[in-house]
Design a protein around this motif. Structure first.
Motif, PDB file in Angstrom:
ATOM      1  N   MET A  97       1.033   7.653 -17.463  1.00  0.00           N
ATOM      2  CA  MET A  97       0.782   7.225 -16.086  1.00  0.00           C
ATOM      3  C   MET A  97       1.791   7.850 -15.130  1.00  0.00           C
ATOM      4  O   MET A  97       1.454   8.230 -14.006  1.00  0.00           O
ATOM      5  CB  MET A  97       0.819   5.693 -15.997  1.00  0.00           C
ATOM      6  N   ALA A  98       3.044   7.950 -15.563  1.00  0.00           N
ATOM      7  CA  ALA A  98       4.073   8.560 -14.711  1.00  0.00           C
ATOM      8  C   ALA A  98       3.794  10.033 -14.460  1.00  0.00           C
ATOM      9  O   ALA A  98       4.140  10.581 -13.404  1.00  0.00           O
ATOM     10  CB  ALA A  98       5.449   8.392 -15.357  1.00  0.00           C
ATOM     11  N   ALA A  99       3.130  10.690 -15.410  1.00  0.00           N
ATOM     12  CA  ALA A  99       2.856  12.122 -15.276  1.00  0.00           C
ATOM     13  C   ALA A  99       1.572  12.415 -14.512  1.00  0.00           C
ATOM     14  O   ALA A  99       1.415  13.518 -13.968  1.00  0.00           O
ATOM     15  CB  ALA A  99       2.783  12.760 -16.665  1.00  0.00           C
ATOM     16  N   THR A 100       0.653  11.455 -14.456  1.00  0.00           N
ATOM     17  CA  THR A 100      -0.668  11.734 -13.880  1.00  0.00           C
ATOM     18  C   THR A 100      -0.938  11.031 -12.554  1.00  0.00           C
ATOM     19  O   THR A 100      -1.702  11.549 -11.732  1.00  0.00           O
ATOM     20  CB  THR A 100      -1.765  11.337 -14.886  1.00  0.00           C
ATOM     21  N   ILE A 101      -0.361   9.868 -12.321  1.00  0.00           N
ATOM     22  CA  ILE A 101      -0.654   9.129 -11.093  1.00  0.00           C
ATOM     23  C   ILE A 101       0.022   9.803  -9.899  1.00  0.00           C
ATOM     24  O   ILE A 101       1.150  10.306  -9.998  1.00  0.00           O
ATOM     25  CB  ILE A 101      -0.192   7.657 -11.224  1.00  0.00           C
ATOM     26  N   THR A 102      -0.651   9.773  -8.774  1.00  0.00           N
ATOM     27  CA  THR A 102      -0.127  10.414  -7.571  1.00  0.00           C
ATOM     28  C   THR A 102       1.209   9.802  -7.141  1.00  0.00           C
ATOM     29  O   THR A 102       1.438   8.595  -7.293  1.00  0.00           O
ATOM     30  CB  THR A 102      -1.128  10.270  -6.402  1.00  0.00           C
ATOM     31  N   LYS A 103       2.089  10.643  -6.617  1.00  0.00           N
ATOM     32  CA  LYS A 103       3.390  10.192  -6.121  1.00  0.00           C
ATOM     33  C   LYS A 103       3.387   9.967  -4.611  1.00  0.00           C
ATOM     34  O   LYS A 103       4.446   9.792  -4.000  1.00  0.00           O
ATOM     35  CB  LYS A 103       4.475  11.202  -6.492  1.00  0.00           C
ATOM     36  N   ARG A 104       2.223   9.940  -4.053  1.00  0.00           N
ATOM     37  CA  ARG A 104       2.096   9.755  -2.599  1.00  0.00           C
ATOM     38  C   ARG A 104       2.685   8.415  -2.172  1.00  0.00           C
ATOM     39  O   ARG A 104       2.502   7.402  -2.846  1.00  0.00           O
ATOM     40  CB  ARG A 104       0.624   9.826  -2.211  1.00  0.00           C
ATOM     41  N   VAL A 105       3.383   8.419  -1.044  1.00  0.00           N
ATOM     42  CA  VAL A 105       3.967   7.200  -0.473  1.00  0.00           C
ATOM     43  C   VAL A 105       3.028   6.667   0.604  1.00  0.00           C
ATOM     44  O   VAL A 105       2.705   7.378   1.567  1.00  0.00           O
ATOM     45  CB  VAL A 105       5.360   7.472   0.118  1.00  0.00           C
ATOM     46  N   PHE A 106       2.575   5.443   0.431  1.00  0.00           N
ATOM     47  CA  PHE A 106       1.660   4.820   1.378  1.00  0.00           C
ATOM     48  C   PHE A 106       2.441   4.033   2.439  1.00  0.00           C
ATOM     49  O   PHE A 106       3.470   3.422   2.134  1.00  0.00           O
ATOM     50  CB  PHE A 106       0.691   3.894   0.639  1.00  0.00           C
ATOM     51  N   PHE A 107       1.933   4.027   3.673  1.00  0.00           N
ATOM     52  CA  PHE A 107       2.559   3.315   4.791  1.00  0.00           C
ATOM     53  C   PHE A 107       4.028   3.701   4.943  1.00  0.00           C
ATOM     54  O   PHE A 107       4.902   2.846   5.114  1.00  0.00           O
ATOM     55  CB  PHE A 107       2.436   1.796   4.611  1.00  0.00           C
ATOM     56  N   LYS A 108       4.297   4.975   4.818  1.00  0.00           N
ATOM     57  CA  LYS A 108       5.670   5.469   4.870  1.00  0.00           C
ATOM     58  C   LYS A 108       6.326   5.134   6.212  1.00  0.00           C
ATOM     59  O   LYS A 108       5.732   5.286   7.269  1.00  0.00           O
ATOM     60  CB  LYS A 108       5.679   6.979   4.662  1.00  0.00           C
ATOM     61  N   GLY A 109       7.562   4.665   6.134  1.00  0.00           N
ATOM     62  CA  GLY A 109       8.316   4.318   7.323  1.00  0.00           C
ATOM     63  C   GLY A 109       8.089   2.917   7.826  1.00  0.00           C
ATOM     64  O   GLY A 109       8.697   2.496   8.817  1.00  0.00           O
ATOM     65  N   THR A 110       7.239   2.138   7.157  1.00  0.00           N
ATOM     66  CA  THR A 110       6.981   0.748   7.543  1.00  0.00           C
ATOM     67  C   THR A 110       7.553  -0.193   6.494  1.00  0.00           C
ATOM     68  O   THR A 110       7.989   0.229   5.411  1.00  0.00           O
ATOM     69  CB  THR A 110       5.478   0.491   7.697  1.00  0.00           C
ATOM     70  N   ARG A 111       7.523  -1.470   6.802  1.00  0.00           N
ATOM     71  CA  ARG A 111       8.044  -2.468   5.864  1.00  0.00           C
ATOM     72  C   ARG A 111       7.143  -2.628   4.645  1.00  0.00           C
ATOM     73  O   ARG A 111       7.542  -3.207   3.634  1.00  0.00           O
ATOM     74  CB  ARG A 111       8.221  -3.820   6.563  1.00  0.00           C
ATOM     75  N   TRP A 112       5.897  -2.114   4.730  1.00  0.00           N
ATOM     76  CA  TRP A 112       4.956  -2.219   3.610  1.00  0.00           C
ATOM     77  C   TRP A 112       4.903  -0.934   2.790  1.00  0.00           C
ATOM     78  O   TRP A 112       3.986  -0.740   2.006  1.00  0.00           O
ATOM     79  CB  TRP A 112       3.564  -2.545   4.143  1.00  0.00           C
ATOM     80  N   GLU A 113       5.889  -0.094   2.948  1.00  0.00           N
ATOM     81  CA  GLU A 113       5.912   1.190   2.237  1.00  0.00           C
ATOM     82  C   GLU A 113       5.932   0.975   0.720  1.00  0.00           C
ATOM     83  O   GLU A 113       6.689   0.159   0.196  1.00  0.00           O
ATOM     84  CB  GLU A 113       7.145   1.986   2.667  1.00  0.00           C
ATOM     85  N   PHE A 114       5.071   1.714   0.018  1.00  0.00           N
ATOM     86  CA  PHE A 114       5.054   1.618  -1.444  1.00  0.00           C
ATOM     87  C   PHE A 114       4.445   2.883  -2.021  1.00  0.00           C
ATOM     88  O   PHE A 114       3.805   3.678  -1.324  1.00  0.00           O
ATOM     89  CB  PHE A 114       4.252   0.396  -1.909  1.00  0.00           C
ATOM     90  N   THR A 115       4.649   3.070  -3.307  1.00  0.00           N
ATOM     91  CA  THR A 115       4.068   4.196  -4.027  1.00  0.00           C
ATOM     92  C   THR A 115       3.607   3.724  -5.394  1.00  0.00           C
ATOM     93  O   THR A 115       4.214   2.813  -5.992  1.00  0.00           O
ATOM     94  CB  THR A 115       5.079   5.340  -4.195  1.00  0.00           C
ATOM     95  N   LEU A 116       2.547   4.321  -5.896  1.00  0.00           N
ATOM     96  CA  LEU A 116       2.031   3.970  -7.223  1.00  0.00           C
ATOM     97  C   LEU A 116       2.842   4.616  -8.340  1.00  0.00           C
ATOM     98  O   LEU A 116       2.731   4.218  -9.493  1.00  0.00           O
ATOM     99  CB  LEU A 116       0.561   4.391  -7.349  1.00  0.00           C
ATOM    100  N   ASN A 117       3.646   5.609  -7.997  1.00  0.00           N
ATOM    101  CA  ASN A 117       4.413   6.340  -9.009  1.00  0.00           C
ATOM    102  C   ASN A 117       5.827   6.611  -8.485  1.00  0.00           C
ATOM    103  O   ASN A 117       6.084   7.656  -7.899  1.00  0.00           O
ATOM    104  CB  ASN A 117       3.716   7.653  -9.356  1.00  0.00           C
ATOM    105  N   PRO A 118       6.760   5.667  -8.691  1.00  0.00           N
ATOM    106  CA  PRO A 118       8.115   5.820  -8.142  1.00  0.00           C
ATOM    107  C   PRO A 118       9.010   6.763  -8.928  1.00  0.00           C
ATOM    108  O   PRO A 118      10.172   6.968  -8.563  1.00  0.00           O
ATOM    109  CB  PRO A 118       8.666   4.397  -8.196  1.00  0.00           C
ATOM    110  N   GLY A 119       8.503   7.332 -10.017  1.00  0.00           N
ATOM    111  CA  GLY A 119       9.334   8.238 -10.812  1.00  0.00           C
ATOM    112  C   GLY A 119       9.047   8.087 -12.290  1.00  0.00           C
ATOM    113  O   GLY A 119       8.016   7.526 -12.690  1.00  0.00           O
TER     114      GLY A 119
END
Length: 353
Positions: A97-119
């Motif tokens: 999952m760490a190798a295949t899931i996108t590392k895109r950051v959603f809602f970047k710069g907001t308090r709801w910022e998150f990513t499906l693949n943090p590393g």
């Protein structure tokens, strides 16, 4: 005479080489030798924990082990799948999952910022997934009660009521655990020997750097956890109170199905809170689980029903044996009918139904 050592007892260091043993001697560590030789005294608080892959793999492990173990529990030769199976299996899945899931950051710069693949998949995610799996690997005790009521007593109990019984009895344990953690988890002598097997397996899978603290009042591993904000104790108190209230309501509202009075719930809670600390200390230090059989004897109605049921089954068995031999058929039948009538009258069952 020399006593045999238990198969679960750790008699040799689990560190890989002499250098690690020498380093251990020079740093602060647990006073329990087996813990000091097995559990690391290092921590990296920057590792992400509540990740998308942790929730997915943890929930999947919990649901799968719970279903399989409960399904096979009803078999004559039950098959048990332990949490160690999931502990090993989720490592390649997490890395995939760490190798295949996108590392895109959603809602970047907001308090709801998150990513499906943090590393990269890390050991803390691995441990939490194993805790999920451990929660589902064991059989729920309340299932035994529901099964006995439906199969042996042949009493109706709906799915919703059964679900309430299972959930309330399980969640009560979280309340006890949270309240007693300062006595059963944080002190150094509470080392829970059975957990060292999984810890040593984690160490074999994950290599970590070493560091130590210079405080001396509490166990080194408790200090490591003090870096993180603890769950407030009032959370557990609220969970405990709310669950007790829900349990009493369930027993009162569905009394015909559960047949447990409100005072029986309070009695069970009182017995549990009285024995949690001493039994927990014994288990944490010796790995020996001490059971208690008190509530059933104090709840005399249940005891009487159990005895009547045993008497009837014995009478039926005796009558069947006599019938097969051609002797005493009428007396055996009268014994069974008499026993059944007495039990039906005691339990308030109309024999014409």
């Amino acid at each position: 005479m020399k006593m045999e050592q238990s198969s679960d007892e750790i008699t040799s260091p689990l560190l890989s080489n002499k250098e690690e043993v020498e380093d251990w001697k020079n740093e602060e560590n647990s006073p329990i030798k087996q813990v000091a030789l097995t559990v690391p005294t290092t921590d990296d608080p920057s590792l992400p924990v509540l990740t998308f892959r942790m929730w997915v793999l943890g929930t999947l492990s919990c649901v799968l082990l719970s279903f399989l173990n409960q399904f096979f529990w009803y078999r004559t030769e039950p098959l048990t799948i332990t949490a160690i199976s999931a502990q090993i299996a989720v490592v390649p899945l997490g890395q995939l999952m760490a190798a295949t899931i996108t590392k895109r950051v959603f809602f970047k710069g907001t308090r709801w910022e998150f990513t499906l693949n943090p590393g990269p998949f890390n050991v803390k995610e691995h441990v939490l997934i194993t805790i999920f799996a451990n929660s589902g690997a064991g059989t729920v005790y309340a299932i035994h009660v529901v099964t006995a009521v439906k199969i042996f007593y042949r009493k109706h109990i709906s799915f919703f009521v059964s679900l309430l019984v299972v959930i309330t009895t399980q969640v009560l344990g979280f309340g006890w655990a949270g309240i007693f953690r300062r006595y059963l988890v944080e002190p150094a002598p509470m080392w829970w020997p059975a957990n060292l097997v999984q810890v040593s397996l984690f160490r074999e899978i994950w290599e970590q750097s070493k560091s130590s603290f210079e405080e001396t009042n509490v166990d080194i591993h408790t200090k490591l956890m003090q870096r993180y904000k603890q769950v407030p104790e009032w959370w557990f108190v609220c969970i405990l109170i709310a669950t007790i209230v829900a349990t009493i309501f369930t027993c009162q509202y569905y009394n015909e199905q559960l047949q447990l009075p409100w005072w029986g719930v309070l009695l069970a809670c009182a017995i549990a809170i009285f024995f949690t600390l001493p039994i927990g200390i014994i288990t944490a230090i010796t790995n020996q689980v001490v059971g208690t059989i008190i509530a059933g004897f104090m709840y005399l109605e249940v005891l009487a029903r159990s005895l009547c049921t045993v008497a009837i089954l014995s009478s039926e068995h005796e009558a069947g044996n006599k019938k097969s031999s051609g002797k005493g058929e009428s007396n055996g039948g009268l014994a069974v009918l008499s026993g059944r009538s007495g039990l039906n009258e005691f339990m308030g069952i109309d024999e014409e139904q």
